[in-house]
Design an enzyme around this catalytic site. Sequence first.
Site: not given
Ligand code: NAD
Length: 601
Positions: A349, A383
């Site tokens: 997501e 989001c």
């Molecule tokens: P992010 O992608 O920076 O981080 C999410 C997770 O991924 C964290 O646990 C992070 O440590 C991990 N991560 C980072 N780099 C990685 C890699 N290379 N490999 C594996 N894992 C890695 O996102 P965020 O800043 O925590 O959240 C905000 C984003 O999430 C926004 O874009 C928002 O729209 C989205 N979001 C979407 C939904 C949905 O249901 N569609 C819900 C909530 C948030």
Amino acid sequence: MREYVPVGEMIPGMAYLVRRLLENTSNESWLRSGFLDKADPSALLAVPARKPGAEEKLDLAMSSSERHSLSRAEPGVGDGRAFVNEALRDFSRVQVRDTFAGAVHGAQVPEVASDTTPEAADAMVERALSAFNGRWKDGTRHKGWRDIEVERRARVLVNAAAAMRARRDELSGIIIKENGKCWVDADADVAEAIDFCEFYAREAVHLFRRERIGRFIGELDEQFYQPRGVAVVISPWNFPLAIAVGMTGAALVTGNTVILKPAEQTAGIAKVAWEILSACIVQEVSMAEGANVLQFCPAPGETTGAALVRDPRVSLLAFTGSKAVGLDIIKAAGVTGEEQTQVKKVVCEMGGKNAIIIDTSADLDEAVLGVRHSTFGFQGQKCSACSRCIVVDPDGPDGEATTLFIKRLVESTRSLVVGDPTRSGTDVGPIIDKAAADMIRGMIETARAEGCREELAMDAPAADASTGTMPTEYVGPHIFSRVEPHHTIARQEIFGPVLAVMHAKSFEEAVAIANDHPYKLTGGVFSRKPAHLERAKREFRVGNLYLNRGCTGALVARQPFGGFGMSGVGSKAGGKDYLLQFVEPRAICENTMRRGFAPEL
Ligand code: NAD
């Protein structure tokens, strides 16, 4: 016969009268049913109490905890209790506010270092695999998590829900102090986590029943599902409890063993969730058998997270977060080495750039509040948040309809209180961290430089480092008008309290502008024209469309949540199909023509 006669002052009297008119003319009113729809009098006069055998099995007069304690006795069993959403706290009541304030004051964010190394995570995968298959270190076997009866796995989730319910306000307090959510949103986060547990517990039990296909003489055809294996759950900071618990709970109840890697910014609340779920697992199986069913892996995403994603022994990746990371995970999961024995399943997501359309017939009282709430709730860091508002005005971007809407939205937004989220009256709290705040400020500068008209730039408190674990940086609500589809703030996900007001000459054009983005997460329409609402249902292509209400705040089981396009490749969280992603189907065909038994063999 009732006669309503407002007595007293003029203005309250008018409000009362209007309310009665609305009630009595509503589509679902008793009067309408009786006089226009000619409903059977016995149905109209029936006592609104529980009817045995009726589809609705719940006595709605029962309190939420009573209903849940009933469901605990028979967790998720087919004809058990129906699912009910956890009621949100009613902060209009002084006592509720006082209790909550006390809990927030006392809540302590656990200290967690996000420093699990890739080597330590590697060992976690090995342990998770053994717990899945049921293999002790010395090679002898026990019942693996995948073979534990689904009713028992469901009971783990129902018990975890009960444990969270018992600590509800404290959990909200931890969220507030760790990621800066305001009261209402923190409470909703916890309620959603509880809902995910209760809902998936019920859904899983149906899923694991063997289903007989057709009826053919001499042949038994069946289909059923099995868990996939080791699941890695990677969660974001913005719904630090609900999303972590939702993805983890879904993986666990379907029989997968789980490694939970939370966002670095909110590892504290994730640790509490892990403790609660782990305690319930161990209580259901045994300390030895349950210890590695769910492991906690606070770690940096780019190193340890990335290593877990690439581990060939991992069967399933459940991710919610940014597009950049999500796409990297999808790509990495597609690379299969020689030693790999299965293709990884990715549930992913990602972001949104959500639009709300206001047409000329919209009720502005509702539209202004809907847009304000959807845009600035949790500082725009959902989001699902609205970040584009498309106003339909045949007279152009300075027409009367647009001007009036913007004026009212700006004045309404000015009344929001920006500041300390531990206080009950705060509407807009801090931004998650300095990097995010700087990015939002950069977007505001870009909007100015690109010639968008700044309608509102609210002040924000200075950075405050005295608040312990809480985020320190603030950005006040900003509203820009005259934004065109090519402008940066109309294209990029900002994830902050910034709204782009755009203009469309017609409803058709508004829908085209709204659709013109690769993200397809949420959307909204405020309109009183049935034809426009119908058109939006057909043509406004987003995962979750909301008509005449805000576009945030999806409830489990009522508004299954998730997008498509560049917003995700997963099925709806909190929806009926969600658990299917965590399992694999198997079919069995048995020749049942009798040819005698051979018991002695
Ligand atoms: P992010 O992608 O920076 O981080 C999410 C997770 O991924 C964290 O646990 C992070 O440590 C991990 N991560 C980072 N780099 C990685 C890699 N290379 N490999 C594996 N894992 C890695 O996102 P965020 O800043 O925590 O959240 C905000 C984003 O999430 C926004 O874009 C928002 O729209 C989205 N979001 C979407 C939904 C949905 O249901 N569609 C819900 C909530 C948030």
